[in-house]
Each structure stands twice: as C-alpha cells, then as structure tokens.
Design an enzyme around this catalytic site. Structure first.
Site, PDB file in Angstrom:
ATOM      1  N   ASN A 216      -7.265   1.298  10.044  1.00 38.64           N
ATOM      2  CA  ASN A 216      -5.921   1.674  10.423  1.00 38.64           C
ATOM      3  C   ASN A 216      -6.088   1.405  11.875  1.00 38.64           C
ATOM      4  OD1 ASN A 216      -5.272   2.187   7.939  1.00 38.64           O
ATOM      5  ND2 ASN A 216      -4.415   4.357   8.323  1.00 38.64           N
TER       6      ASN A 216
ATOM      7  N   HIS B 212      -2.527  10.903   1.621  1.00 39.33           N
ATOM      8  CA  HIS B 212      -1.983  10.804   2.720  1.00 39.33           C
ATOM      9  C   HIS B 212      -1.331  12.029   3.356  1.00 39.33           C
ATOM     10  CE1 HIS B 212      -0.768   7.251   5.434  1.00 39.33           C
ATOM     11  NE2 HIS B 212      -0.353   8.172   5.963  1.00 39.33           N
TER      12      HIS B 212
ATOM     13  N   GLU C 127      -7.005   8.228   7.141  1.00 41.43           N
ATOM     14  CA  GLU C 127      -7.103   8.964   8.523  1.00 41.43           C
ATOM     15  C   GLU C 127      -7.545  10.489   8.207  1.00 41.43           C
ATOM     16  OE1 GLU C 127      -3.817   8.288  10.958  1.00 41.43           O
ATOM     17  OE2 GLU C 127      -4.053   6.052  10.694  1.00 41.43           O
TER      18      GLU C 127
ATOM     19  N   GLU D 100      -3.448  -0.420   8.155  1.00 43.69           N
ATOM     20  CA  GLU D 100      -2.328  -0.025   8.953  1.00 43.69           C
ATOM     21  C   GLU D 100      -2.407  -0.814  10.450  1.00 43.69           C
ATOM     22  OE1 GLU D 100      -1.032   3.876   9.408  1.00 43.69           O
ATOM     23  OE2 GLU D 100      -1.471   4.445   7.421  1.00 43.69           O
TER      24      GLU D 100
ATOM     25  N   ARG E 298       0.968  -1.215   0.110  1.00 43.69           N
ATOM     26  CA  ARG E 298      -0.112   0.080   0.201  1.00 43.69           C
ATOM     27  C   ARG E 298       0.893   1.375  -0.060  1.00 43.69           C
ATOM     28  NH1 ARG E 298      -2.365   2.766   4.832  1.00 43.69           N
ATOM     29  NH2 ARG E 298      -3.706   4.447   3.969  1.00 43.69           N
TER      30      ARG E 298
ATOM     31  N   TYR F  57      -4.221   0.736  15.700  1.00 33.17           N
ATOM     32  CA  TYR F  57      -3.148   0.716  16.470  1.00 33.17           C
ATOM     33  C   TYR F  57      -3.384   0.466  18.163  1.00 33.17           C
ATOM     34  CZ  TYR F  57      -0.387   2.788  12.548  1.00 33.17           C
ATOM     35  OH  TYR F  57       0.318   2.835  11.383  1.00 33.17           O
TER      36      TYR F  57
HETATM   37  C1  GBH Z   1      -0.982   6.582  11.282  1.00 33.91           C
HETATM   38  O1  GBH Z   1      -1.409   7.322  11.983  1.00 33.91           O
HETATM   39  C2  GBH Z   1      -0.521   7.235  10.163  1.00 33.91           C
HETATM   40  O2  GBH Z   1      -1.438   7.128   9.025  1.00 33.91           O
HETATM   41  C3  GBH Z   1       0.924   7.047   9.645  1.00 33.91           C
HETATM   42  O3  GBH Z   1       1.247   8.035   8.537  1.00 33.91           O
HETATM   43  C4  GBH Z   1       1.827   7.088  10.810  1.00 33.91           C
HETATM   44  O4  GBH Z   1       3.094   6.932  10.287  1.00 33.91           O
HETATM   45  C5  GBH Z   1       1.689   5.872  11.475  1.00 33.91           C
HETATM   46  O5  GBH Z   1       0.170   6.074  11.817  1.00 33.91           O
HETATM   47  C6  GBH Z   1       2.318   5.957  12.987  1.00 33.91           C
HETATM   48  O6  GBH Z   1       2.038   6.973  13.599  1.00 33.91           O
HETATM   49  O7  GBH Z   1       1.168  12.691  18.989  1.00 33.91           O
HETATM   50  O8  GBH Z   1      -0.442  12.760  20.919  1.00 33.91           O
HETATM   51  O9  GBH Z   1      -0.799  14.387  18.893  1.00 33.91           O
HETATM   52  C7  GBH Z   1      -1.980   6.730  13.435  1.00 33.91           C
HETATM   53  C8  GBH Z   1      -2.930   7.754  14.182  1.00 33.91           C
HETATM   54  C9  GBH Z   1      -3.204   9.871  14.968  1.00 33.91           C
HETATM   55  C10 GBH Z   1      -1.498   8.342  15.871  1.00 33.91           C
HETATM   56  C11 GBH Z   1      -2.534  11.247  15.493  1.00 33.91           C
HETATM   57  C12 GBH Z   1      -1.044   9.639  16.351  1.00 33.91           C
HETATM   58  C13 GBH Z   1      -1.266  11.907  17.084  1.00 33.91           C
HETATM   59  C14 GBH Z   1      -1.156  11.789  18.700  1.00 33.91           C
HETATM   60  N1  GBH Z   1      -2.255   8.943  14.857  1.00 33.91           N
HETATM   61  N2  GBH Z   1      -1.993  10.534  16.739  1.00 33.91           N
HETATM   62  S1  GBH Z   1      -0.116  13.162  19.306  1.00 33.91           S
END
Ligand code: GBH
Length: 453
Positions: free
Chosen positions: A299, A127, A172, A359, A83, A301
């Site tokens: 996505n 993105h 996202e 993701e 992707r 996490y």
């Molecule tokens: C994804 O976001 C993205 O799609 C990708 O580009 C990125 O590299 C990957 O995850 C890993 O981060 O720092 O406390 O303000 C994951 C969801 C949403 C997680 C925004 C981090 C910011 C939290 N992200 N969030 S903070």
C-alpha cells in the site's frame, strides 16, 4: 485550426491487473445483521469524540445490501480485479469457536457476483475489525489472537478458495498496531514501548501462522501474501550514493514488519534500538513469521525521502518541510516516485517475484456540482503522476502485476469519518447514491487502453 497530435501511448504489460479496493468496516454497514459480532471498530467509533462528526460504520455504504450495484460500478469501469476484506466477526462472532455460516454467505454471494462480472476477487482476511470478544481477552497483546487469526484465515480460505485464488493475511500491520500506541485507532490504548513491540510481534506472527493455515486448508494453486504499508523509501536525488542509502533505509525503517517477514529475523539494529523493550519470541515464532509468501502487496501513498549519511546506519530520513504539498488528508504527502522506488527496492532487496500495489489513492474535498459532477482534478493529477512512476517501474521489469486504486467509492475513513473522501465514485451518504467522479472516467480510460495516454 490546429489538430494537436495525440500523446505517445505508455502501455503496461499485457494482462496487467487493474483493480480497486475497499475494506469491510469501511463500506459494509449492516453491523447487527445475520449474526455478526461486534468488532473493536464498532466499540471505538461509538466512543464520543473518537471519530470526526461522531460518525460510525453502522451503515457506511450499505454495501452489505448494495453489493450487486457496486459490482456494476466496477464493471462499468472495466475493472479486472477487486480487493475486498472479510469481516472476521461476521464469520466468527466471538473470534473463535463456532463459525457463523450466514456471515460467510455474504462473501460467497459477493465472490459469485464478481466472477459473473469477470472480475477476479482478491481477498484480505484482516482489515482492522478485530472481534471485540478477542480484544476483551487482550486483543493483539495476546499471542492467542495470532493463533485465532490463523484458525479463522484457514477456515475462510477453505471455503472460498474454490473461487478466490489470492488471499492477503493482514492489511497494514503498522496501522492497526498503532491502535495500541495512540488514541486515534481502535482499540485506542497507549501502551509503553515494550507492550507495543510485543503487539507488533503478534501481528507478524499472525501473518506467518495465517500463511501456513491458508496453505493447509486452501485448494492447490491458491496464492498467499499480505498488504503492507511498508515505508516506500525514495532517494532524494537519484545518484548512486542516495540510492544505496534508500535501499538501506527500506530494510531498516520497515524492520518490524516487512523486513522480518521477508527475512525471518529481526535486524540487529531493530533489536538494538528496542533494547530492553525488545519483543519476547521463540525460534519457532521466527520460522513461522518467515514462511515464504507467494506475492507481496504494497500500500503506497506517500514517499519517505532518504539521503546518504555518514552515520553508522548510512542513511538519514529527510523530514518534510511544512510547505510540502499534500492532499486533503494532512499526512498524504504527494510523492509519485514512491510508486517507482517502493516496489523496485522491495523486489531487489528481497528478490520478490510477484508484487501488487494493493492500495494507492488520494483524498480530495470533492464538491458535487448542482448538475451532478465531481471534477476532482487534484485526484486525477495525483493518479496520473503516480501511475507514470509505476509505468517507469514495470518498464524496467519490476514485477508489479497489478494495481488496486483506493478506493472504489467514498467510505468510512476511520477516525476521519465521512469527512475525508478517497473514492473515485462520490457517495451521497443520505441517499447512498454513487456518482462517478472525473477520476473514475480517467481510470476507465487507463484500463481501456491498458496504460497512460
Ligand atoms: C490506508 O491506510 C488504509 O488501508 C485504508 O483503510 C484507508 O482508508 C486508506 O489508507 C486511506 O487512509 O491521521 O496523522 O494519525 C494508509 C496509511 C496509516 C495513513 C495511518 C494514515 C494515520 C496518520 N495510513 N495514518 S494520522
């Protein structure tokens, strides 16, 4: 001497698509080449103090020049799919108007290279690298940006859909919308709630118009979806009452994004919460937003823990105790069941027939040993536990067709620059040397046996 017996195999369905993911601004570099225009992340990353250590994506992984080598990394892993995202300002340097064929050529070369390696390309159209020229006219605050996105998406699909069969509109939405609400993301504006709600509306509208434009211009048989970081609601204890609460939460917590896209209307509770700050929209907008998709990408996490509650909503979110374990990124709380409940609840609530985990992955401190190894046991632990829960979901028939590990290699981690590593390949950014970490060896084994040992 004892010869321990091998663990029982936990196989995934035949043809399960094992993949990995990256995004244009995070890996490409070459920001001034072949007519690419600036994006909001070029602007933002060059503002002193915005990115850790003053890092930028100017060079990043130099993937623009090293894509052939990177496809070989994928091949060595045995990846079935990859992707990537297209940088809008490579294709339309001004966001709209005259396309730049040299920019699109890069993606032609990449797609050809992937197919030659027997790897299916999955293409994300946005993105987060909005052309700066559009931001100068209001960016996502303007409805015109939604229309411009649809034109761009249709154009790319028209040219790549002879070889790319799956397109995702936006990655996202909540993450890039946050760039209009907090200073951590481009463009770094802090609008009042009404402004943010309107930006959010333009994001979901861009998705809907994008789906329609892709369908209008792509070859027959092209599938369209999105890659959304919907909050994966997890019942704190797996009892009927907490499970029911998690299902309610899944709809309400995601009301401004996935829910409105799947249902074509804002929930009453969402509009009530927004009150006078609710977005302005027309019936035609809502019809476009609810355009049926062919698949949904999630996505995932972290978990959003939920419990049953006597409030009218019927659920309550459980805030994480300070001691909750996380990976290197402080926000990355470990909750493997997110990969079970997230797709399972989404499939049941919205009757989704085709889901991808677009993701999932983890950041680690990743120390390179003098003899060239990275023993990222924490990432292996994370992946093994999350995949165990994904296996649980697909074993029950939840229609997850593929999994894209974030990320193929360390890259530009937005506001965290190069300090936070998510790759299963280590990148020495001084030399651009890529080294497989222990997690890459782990993942290669998963792919080879189509499941967990
Ligand atoms: C994804 O976001 C993205 O799609 C990708 O580009 C990125 O590299 C990957 O995850 C890993 O981060 O720092 O406390 O303000 C994951 C969801 C949403 C997680 C925004 C981090 C910011 C939290 N992200 N969030 S903070």
């Amino acid at each position: 001497e004892v010869a321990p017996s091998a663990p029982a195999a936990r196989a995934f369905p035949k043809g399960f698509l094992w993949g990995s993911a990256t995004a244009s601004y995070q890996v490409e570099g070459a920001v001034n080449e072949d007519g690419r225009g600036p994006s909001i992340w070029d602007t933002f990353s060059h503002i002193p103090g915005k990115i850790k250590n003053g890092d930028t994506g100017d060079v990043a992984n130099d993937h623009y020049h090293r894509y052939k080598e990177d496809v070989q990394l994928m091949k060595a892993l045995g990846l079935k799919t990859y992707r990537f995202s297209v940088a809008w300002p490579r294709v339309f340097p001004q966001g709209t108007g005259t396309p730049n064929p040299k920019g699109l050529d890069f993606y032609h070369r990449l797609v050809d290279e992937l197919l030659a390696a027997d790897i299916q390309p999955y293409c994300t159209l946005y993105h987060w690298d909005l052309p700066q020229a559009l931001e100068d006219k209001g960016g996502w605050q303007s409805r015109d940006t939604s229309e411009a996105f649809a034109n761009y998406a249709g154009y790319v699909a028209e040219h790549l859909s002879d070889r790319v069969k799956h397109f995702m509109t936006l990655n996202e939405m909540s993450s890039f919308v946050s760039g209009y609400a907090s200073p951590r993301h481009a463009p770094g504006l802090t609008l009042p709630p009404a402004g943010v709600n309107q930006v959010r509306h333009h994001a979901v509208l861009a998705h809907g118009l994008g789906v329609q434009a892709i369908r209008a211009h792509a070859k027959p048989g092209t599938k369209v979806g999105l890659a959304e970081n919907a909050s994966a609601c997890v019942p704190i204890i797996e009892t009927p009452e907490h499970i029911a609460a998690a299902a309610k939460a899944m709809r309400e917590v995601n009301a401004g994004y996935l829910t409105v896209i799947m249902e074509g209307r804002y929930t009453d509770a969402y509009l009530a919460r927004a009150g006078a700050d609710a977005p302005k929209f027309t019936d035609a907008d809502m019809k476009a937003i609810g355009t049926p998709v062919d698949f949904v990408g999630l996505n995932i996490y972290t978990p959003t823990y939920v419990r049953a509650d006597d409030s009218p909503a019927g659920f309550a979110r459980i805030p994480s105790p300070e001691s909750y374990p996380h990976m290197m990124s402080p926000w990355l709380h470990v909750g493997p069941e997110a990969l079970y409940w997230g797709p399972k609840l989404a499939a049941q609530i919205w009757n989704i027939k085709e889901i991808y985990i677009t993701e999932n992955g983890a950041s680690s401190t990743d120390v390179l040993t003098p003899d060239g190894h990275v023993y990222d046991s924490d990432r292996v632990m994370y992946l093994r536990n999350y995949l165990t829960q994904l296996h649980r979901a697909v074993s029950e028939g939840v229609p997850v067709r593929g999994y894209f590990l974030w990320s193929l290699m360390d890259n530009f981690e937005w506001a965290d620059g190069y300090a936070y590593r998510f790759g299963i390949h280590y990148v020495d950014f001084a030399t651009q040397k890529r080294t497989p970490k222990t997690s890459a060896h782990f993942y290669r084994e998963v792919i080879a046996r189509n499941g967990l040992a």
